[in-house]
Every structure is written in structure tokens, then in C-alpha cells.
Design a protein around this motif. Sequence first.
Motif, PDB file in Angstrom:
ATOM      1  N   PHE A  62      42.321 -55.203  31.485  1.00 51.91           N
ATOM      2  CA  PHE A  62      43.449 -54.322  31.749  1.00 51.91           C
ATOM      3  C   PHE A  62      44.722 -54.778  31.049  1.00 51.91           C
ATOM      4  O   PHE A  62      45.676 -54.010  30.924  1.00 51.91           O
ATOM      5  CB  PHE A  62      43.695 -54.189  33.256  1.00 51.91           C
ATOM      6  CG  PHE A  62      44.455 -52.948  33.634  1.00 51.91           C
ATOM      7  CD1 PHE A  62      43.807 -51.726  33.761  1.00 51.91           C
ATOM      8  CD2 PHE A  62      45.825 -52.982  33.823  1.00 51.91           C
ATOM      9  CE1 PHE A  62      44.504 -50.577  34.073  1.00 51.91           C
ATOM     10  CE2 PHE A  62      46.542 -51.836  34.147  1.00 51.91           C
ATOM     11  CZ  PHE A  62      45.877 -50.633  34.265  1.00 51.91           C
ATOM     12  N   VAL A  63      44.756 -56.027  30.566  1.00 51.92           N
ATOM     13  CA  VAL A  63      45.947 -56.470  29.823  1.00 51.92           C
ATOM     14  C   VAL A  63      46.129 -55.670  28.539  1.00 51.92           C
ATOM     15  O   VAL A  63      47.203 -55.708  27.927  1.00 51.92           O
ATOM     16  CB  VAL A  63      45.904 -57.978  29.508  1.00 51.92           C
ATOM     17  CG1 VAL A  63      45.786 -58.812  30.770  1.00 51.92           C
ATOM     18  CG2 VAL A  63      44.781 -58.316  28.526  1.00 51.92           C
ATOM     19  N   LEU A  64      45.100 -54.921  28.130  1.00 48.93           N
ATOM     20  CA  LEU A  64      45.236 -54.061  26.959  1.00 48.93           C
ATOM     21  C   LEU A  64      46.305 -52.997  27.172  1.00 48.93           C
ATOM     22  O   LEU A  64      46.980 -52.577  26.222  1.00 48.93           O
ATOM     23  CB  LEU A  64      43.891 -53.394  26.645  1.00 48.93           C
ATOM     24  CG  LEU A  64      43.877 -52.371  25.510  1.00 48.93           C
ATOM     25  CD1 LEU A  64      44.181 -53.046  24.173  1.00 48.93           C
ATOM     26  CD2 LEU A  64      42.529 -51.654  25.438  1.00 48.93           C
ATOM     27  N   ASP A  65      46.487 -52.548  28.420  1.00 49.26           N
ATOM     28  CA  ASP A  65      47.470 -51.497  28.682  1.00 49.26           C
ATOM     29  C   ASP A  65      48.829 -52.140  28.895  1.00 49.26           C
ATOM     30  O   ASP A  65      49.138 -52.646  29.977  1.00 49.26           O
ATOM     31  CB  ASP A  65      47.072 -50.687  29.906  1.00 49.26           C
ATOM     32  CG  ASP A  65      48.012 -49.501  30.124  1.00 49.26           C
ATOM     33  OD1 ASP A  65      48.911 -49.304  29.287  1.00 49.26           O
ATOM     34  OD2 ASP A  65      47.853 -48.786  31.127  1.00 49.26           O
ATOM     35  N   THR A  66      49.648 -52.098  27.861  1.00 49.14           N
ATOM     36  CA  THR A  66      50.981 -52.689  27.910  1.00 49.14           C
ATOM     37  C   THR A  66      52.070 -51.647  28.140  1.00 49.14           C
ATOM     38  O   THR A  66      53.253 -51.961  28.055  1.00 49.14           O
ATOM     39  CB  THR A  66      51.268 -53.443  26.601  1.00 49.14           C
ATOM     40  OG1 THR A  66      51.050 -52.557  25.496  1.00 49.14           O
ATOM     41  CG2 THR A  66      50.344 -54.645  26.457  1.00 49.14           C
ATOM     42  N   LEU A  67      51.695 -50.411  28.426  1.00 48.34           N
ATOM     43  CA  LEU A  67      52.691 -49.360  28.629  1.00 48.34           C
ATOM     44  C   LEU A  67      53.278 -49.428  30.039  1.00 48.34           C
ATOM     45  O   LEU A  67      52.575 -49.743  31.007  1.00 48.34           O
ATOM     46  CB  LEU A  67      52.065 -47.980  28.436  1.00 48.34           C
ATOM     47  CG  LEU A  67      51.683 -47.545  27.025  1.00 48.34           C
ATOM     48  CD1 LEU A  67      51.230 -46.095  27.043  1.00 48.34           C
ATOM     49  CD2 LEU A  67      52.828 -47.727  26.057  1.00 48.34           C
ATOM     50  N   SER A  68      54.546 -49.080  30.153  1.00 45.82           N
ATOM     51  CA  SER A  68      55.176 -48.949  31.468  1.00 45.82           C
ATOM     52  C   SER A  68      55.286 -47.499  31.904  1.00 45.82           C
ATOM     53  O   SER A  68      55.476 -47.221  33.094  1.00 45.82           O
ATOM     54  CB  SER A  68      56.575 -49.570  31.440  1.00 45.82           C
ATOM     55  OG  SER A  68      57.433 -48.845  30.567  1.00 45.82           O
ATOM     56  N   VAL A  69      55.153 -46.560  30.963  1.00 53.34           N
ATOM     57  CA  VAL A  69      55.525 -45.170  31.237  1.00 53.34           C
ATOM     58  C   VAL A  69      54.407 -44.323  31.822  1.00 53.34           C
ATOM     59  O   VAL A  69      54.655 -43.192  32.236  1.00 53.34           O
ATOM     60  CB  VAL A  69      56.061 -44.494  29.950  1.00 53.34           C
ATOM     61  CG1 VAL A  69      57.383 -45.095  29.529  1.00 53.34           C
ATOM     62  CG2 VAL A  69      55.030 -44.595  28.820  1.00 53.34           C
ATOM     63  N   ASN A  70      53.193 -44.824  31.869  1.00 54.97           N
ATOM     64  CA  ASN A  70      52.078 -44.033  32.400  1.00 54.97           C
ATOM     65  C   ASN A  70      51.754 -44.427  33.837  1.00 54.97           C
ATOM     66  O   ASN A  70      50.647 -44.198  34.312  1.00 54.97           O
ATOM     67  CB  ASN A  70      50.839 -44.206  31.531  1.00 54.97           C
ATOM     68  CG  ASN A  70      50.340 -45.650  31.498  1.00 54.97           C
ATOM     69  OD1 ASN A  70      51.141 -46.588  31.575  1.00 54.97           O
ATOM     70  ND2 ASN A  70      49.034 -45.835  31.377  1.00 54.97           N
ATOM     71  N   LYS A  71      52.736 -45.008  34.548  1.00 55.54           N
ATOM     72  CA  LYS A  71      52.465 -45.555  35.877  1.00 55.54           C
ATOM     73  C   LYS A  71      53.575 -45.198  36.860  1.00 55.54           C
ATOM     74  O   LYS A  71      54.747 -45.093  36.498  1.00 55.54           O
ATOM     75  CB  LYS A  71      52.319 -47.079  35.799  1.00 55.54           C
ATOM     76  CG  LYS A  71      51.208 -47.544  34.862  1.00 55.54           C
ATOM     77  CD  LYS A  71      51.176 -49.049  34.722  1.00 55.54           C
ATOM     78  CE  LYS A  71      50.109 -49.477  33.725  1.00 55.54           C
ATOM     79  NZ  LYS A  71      50.477 -49.117  32.341  1.00 55.54           N
ATOM     80  N   LEU A  72      53.168 -45.047  38.107  1.00 51.92           N
ATOM     81  CA  LEU A  72      54.085 -44.859  39.228  1.00 51.92           C
ATOM     82  C   LEU A  72      54.177 -46.186  39.977  1.00 51.92           C
ATOM     83  O   LEU A  72      53.148 -46.799  40.303  1.00 51.92           O
ATOM     84  CB  LEU A  72      53.547 -43.767  40.154  1.00 51.92           C
ATOM     85  CG  LEU A  72      54.415 -43.377  41.355  1.00 51.92           C
ATOM     86  CD1 LEU A  72      55.614 -42.567  40.888  1.00 51.92           C
ATOM     87  CD2 LEU A  72      53.583 -42.584  42.363  1.00 51.92           C
ATOM     88  N   TYR A  73      55.396 -46.647  40.252  1.00 52.34           N
ATOM     89  CA  TYR A  73      55.606 -47.952  40.878  1.00 52.34           C
ATOM     90  C   TYR A  73      56.310 -47.797  42.224  1.00 52.34           C
ATOM     91  O   TYR A  73      57.276 -47.028  42.339  1.00 52.34           O
ATOM     92  CB  TYR A  73      56.493 -48.846  39.996  1.00 52.34           C
ATOM     93  CG  TYR A  73      56.003 -49.045  38.598  1.00 52.34           C
ATOM     94  CD1 TYR A  73      55.190 -50.129  38.255  1.00 52.34           C
ATOM     95  CD2 TYR A  73      56.359 -48.146  37.595  1.00 52.34           C
ATOM     96  CE1 TYR A  73      54.746 -50.317  36.955  1.00 52.34           C
ATOM     97  CE2 TYR A  73      55.920 -48.324  36.289  1.00 52.34           C
ATOM     98  CZ  TYR A  73      55.116 -49.401  35.979  1.00 52.34           C
ATOM     99  OH  TYR A  73      54.677 -49.583  34.679  1.00 52.34           O
ATOM    100  N   ARG A  74      55.846 -48.546  43.216  1.00 54.18           N
ATOM    101  CA  ARG A  74      56.624 -48.668  44.439  1.00 54.18           C
ATOM    102  C   ARG A  74      57.855 -49.504  44.128  1.00 54.18           C
ATOM    103  O   ARG A  74      57.758 -50.616  43.622  1.00 54.18           O
ATOM    104  CB  ARG A  74      55.814 -49.335  45.549  1.00 54.18           C
ATOM    105  CG  ARG A  74      54.759 -48.438  46.197  1.00 54.18           C
ATOM    106  CD  ARG A  74      54.290 -49.022  47.518  1.00 54.18           C
ATOM    107  NE  ARG A  74      55.380 -49.057  48.496  1.00 54.18           N
ATOM    108  CZ  ARG A  74      55.682 -48.055  49.317  1.00 54.18           C
ATOM    109  NH1 ARG A  74      54.968 -46.932  49.291  1.00 54.18           N
ATOM    110  NH2 ARG A  74      56.693 -48.159  50.148  1.00 54.18           N
ATOM    111  N   ARG A  75      59.025 -48.954  44.436  1.00 55.44           N
ATOM    112  CA  ARG A  75      60.260 -49.662  44.103  1.00 55.44           C
ATOM    113  C   ARG A  75      60.384 -50.968  44.874  1.00 55.44           C
ATOM    114  O   ARG A  75      60.872 -51.977  44.341  1.00 55.44           O
ATOM    115  CB  ARG A  75      61.466 -48.752  44.367  1.00 55.44           C
ATOM    116  CG  ARG A  75      62.791 -49.337  43.902  1.00 55.44           C
ATOM    117  CD  ARG A  75      63.864 -48.254  43.824  1.00 55.44           C
ATOM    118  NE  ARG A  75      64.037 -47.549  45.072  1.00 55.44           N
ATOM    119  CZ  ARG A  75      64.828 -47.955  46.082  1.00 55.44           C
ATOM    120  NH1 ARG A  75      65.511 -49.088  45.960  1.00 55.44           N
ATOM    121  NH2 ARG A  75      64.936 -47.243  47.184  1.00 55.44           N
ATOM    122  N   ASP A  76      59.913 -50.995  46.140  1.00 50.42           N
ATOM    123  CA  ASP A  76      60.028 -52.237  46.911  1.00 50.42           C
ATOM    124  C   ASP A  76      59.108 -53.318  46.354  1.00 50.42           C
ATOM    125  O   ASP A  76      59.395 -54.508  46.473  1.00 50.42           O
ATOM    126  CB  ASP A  76      59.791 -51.997  48.400  1.00 50.42           C
ATOM    127  CG  ASP A  76      58.391 -51.499  48.726  1.00 50.42           C
ATOM    128  OD1 ASP A  76      57.608 -51.243  47.786  1.00 50.42           O
ATOM    129  OD2 ASP A  76      58.069 -51.357  49.919  1.00 50.42           O
TER     130      ASP A  76
END
Length: 551
Positions: free
Chosen positions: A174-188
Amino acid sequence: MSETPQPQTPTRADAVSTVSVIVIAYNDAAHVGDAVRSALAQGEAVGEVIVVDDASGDTTPEVLAGFADEPRVRPLIRRENSGGCGTPRNDGISAAVHPYVLFLDSDDLLLPGAVDGLLAVAAERSADVVAGICVRRELPEGRETVWAPSLYDVSQGATLPGTVLDGVEKHPEFVLDTLSVNKLYRRDFLDRHAIRFPDGAFHYEDFVFSARVQAAAPRLAVTDVPVYVWHVRRQAATLSISLRRASLANWEHRIAAHAAVLDVFRTAGRPALARAAQTKFLDYDLPMYLRELPQRTAAYRADWWTATRAHLAGFEAEAVADAQAPSRWLHAALTALAVVPEGWELTRFVELAAPLPRLVPPYPRAGDGTPVLAAAPADVPLEGLAEIAPAELPVAVDGSVTVGASTRLTLTVHDLYGRIAELRPTAVRVVFAERVSAAEVALDAPLLPAEEGWTATVSLPTAKLLRAGRLAAWSLRAELRGAAGTIGNAEVRAPQGAVDRRGMVLGRLGRVLLVQVVASARRGLVLRFAGGVVGARQVVSGRFRRLLAMR
């Protein structure tokens, strides 16, 4: 420095809103409006669209002012440009008020239903992070491919969609996926682990942010929800960072980001992820830049070689051993050669770095008969050659073309230290792939023994390769078959010493065809055709000559 958004008056939508979309923009008035509208179109689940303008000097502020009647749009205007993408994203995280955050660049788009799809998975699987599909869309052609297909595209064998990972150490791929924009993150989750992007003029900031997320062992849900359209504008006046590979600084920034990734994993006590990141660098980053070296200046190549060798010197032996065989051989060659090779020797390395690796003749051996990559001092053993699966062999296939009313392709398949002969090749399928439409034309032919290995010939009416009203460009692929099935796939390359050819030929019924047979930077054979009235007009106007010059 930036202006803090003013507190918002609660609205009815706040009762159901759970996502803050963070858009970053810099001098992108032409596209930022579309990005914001794609976020607003996600519906009531999006409670705010925070647009961080990184001190634009164009009319971006005016475009944002046009959303004054939309209470969910919250412009955040920076007074000083940060020099990168990390600081404005961090500003957006600090300003966000909803439980989840999603990132969007000003020249890209969120796909319809992306937020609802990600939120549904987050709720069902109690996930800290939900990852979905990013589509790379080449403009202006419109050709689309899935980013990191081995992780997300089930049609390409991906197995992770539909799963939940408690940390990624059991799936280091999974380290192959270096994108931040294709993910939803819990802010906390981001706040609890103090996860932010590198600040300032730090390029490839996604690499480090993604590593920090992975090092924090999130509960990560992987989905096949279509989330994001990444626009690749290769003809833009200002290229995105990932497309500025002609600059040595770009490679140096990438190395610096990768070094920071390794530091993140090691500091967090995640040695398996650090090794996986090194393997990923060998299999992905290194070949991507190495295969473009012939297009660069001698000074660039020399400095690139020095910087790369210095970075690779710290790689762990286990990480190198986990890389694909062609990547291991290239690593050994870089380690062995203090000075960048030139001419045919460099071309040999470049072809081994291609998406479909190819090991070209001659096939030298050491004194004890061991296959080696090249002549001394690059005579590194081709360790693992005997164990490579037939379908993954770096087979070399050359092709020569004649064009008239019919297009005739003659192939030469080279043996590979006897590996191909062992598999008893019998036939080949030649696939003509059109670059714009992705249309394919496939032809089968028997393989006949020849002095250099085997040969085959296919022919088809040239009219089948024409496209009305536009230039048609075709690349060629050969799929070898043997007694036990598929032997390997190879890009058909121009033979050593071949030169580009262009001209006019007569097709059926006296139709004029404009033809170019070229070799790409890594010698891949490409056929370009234009015909009829459109082609004639292009010649008269000089436009066709410019098209022929494009690579």
C-alpha cells in the motif's frame, strides 16, 4: 500569513454536514471554479468548502468572490505565497470544523457521489481513513487510467477493495499509493497523531503526509468508490510538479521526499514499511526517471547519476531483494558504475527500465558462463533470470514497417540467454493500440526460426489504421505464445540504428496518406497516419509537420 475565515452561522445543512473539503489554489482562475462546484455538488454532507488561495496574482480571488452567495464556500486568502502545497493544506485542516476532511486541488474534480460513497464506508467500517479510486485523465485527449491499479482496479487483479486494514504493515504494497486526494480522513485522527503536510517549498509533500498517515496505523478502508479526477495537462503553460521531470531539481526533490518518508517509518518503528518504500522506489520512481535520461543533457545525466547513487547507497539488501528482477539489475549496475554510461550502454539500461522491461542483445556472459547485464564494469550477474515467470520475461522484439495500401510489419524475436527457446515459441499476436481512443487491432502469425531467434510477419489494410478528421497514432505490442501458453508481452521497438521515416504514400483508390514511422525515446515503434482531405489541408498549412514533430 493568512486571513482566518470568519465563524459561520449554523444552517439547517449543518445537522447532516460531516465533511470539510479543502481546496488549494494558486494562480488558477481558469479551473478553481469548476473544482469548487464539483465539491458543492456532493450535496449536504459537505458542510464547507475551504478554498485556500496561496497569494495568487491572477484573478483567482475574483473567481472566489463569485461564490459570495454560497454560505458553504469559505475563502482563506494567504498574503504570502508558501512555495508549495503543504502549507495551504495545513491551513485548511486548521480551519476545518467538520469531523472529516477531503483534499482537492484547484485544477482537479471530485466525481459525483464521491463524498456520500466514502462516508457510507467510513460509517459502516468505523474507519479513520477511507481510500477510493483516483482517475488520471490526460488532457486534451481525455484518456483515463486508474491510479495505482494494482491496489484499486479489480479488473487488473486488485484484491484490497472491500477490505479494512488495521494498519498497513501486513499489506506493505500500500505504500505505492502516495496520494492524499483520493481519501477521506477523520480530522480527530489527523489531530491526535499531529499529522500534517511538510510546510513551505517542499515538493512531493503527498509522499510524506501519506507516510505519516500509514505510520500511525489507521483503520483504513479500501474501496472501489470513484472519488477523484486528476487532470494531467502536459501542454499547460505551468506544468504540475509531477510533470517537471526535465529539471534535475525535480528529481532531487523527489529523492528528498523519499528520504523523509524513510525517516518517518523508521522513527515510528515501522521497519517493514521503510523496506517496502525502498522497494517501491526501485520498482517505480527510479525506472520512470531513468528511461528519460537520453532526452536530457550530458550535465543533467551526470548529476542525476551521482545523486541517485548516493541515495541508493543507503538501501537495505532485503529491500533490494524484494524488488522486481529488472529493478535489481539496474540497482546493481548503478552501484557498479561510478560514471553514467553513454550511447548504446545507456540505451540498454533505459530499455530495461521501460514499463514492459526489455533486455536487448548482445547477451554477454561472465567467464564462468553466468549471464551478465553488460560488459565490464557493468557485468553484474542477472540474478533470478532463471526463476522469472514466462509471462514476465524481459523479451526483446524488434519491428520494421512498410506502408502503402497495406501496412506490413516484420518482427524479430530475440532469444534471451536460451530462456525463450526453452519455452518453444510457436506464434505471436501483434496488437496495434491507438493512443487517443485506446482502440486495438490484433493480428496473429506463426513464429519461424531465424538466425537472431524467430521472425513473423503480419499485414493489414492501412485504411483500418486511419481515423476520420484527425491524426491517428498507434503503438505496437507483441504477445508471444508457446507450447505451454503465453511466454511474454513486449513493446515492439525500432531496431538499433533505425531512423524516423516520414512521407506520403498512395492508398487504395489513389488516396494520399501521410505517414510517419518513429521511435519513441525508449525506441518504441510508433505509427502515425493522416489521410484524405484533412491530411492534405494539414500539409498545406504546415500543421502536419508540427504534429509529426510531437513525441
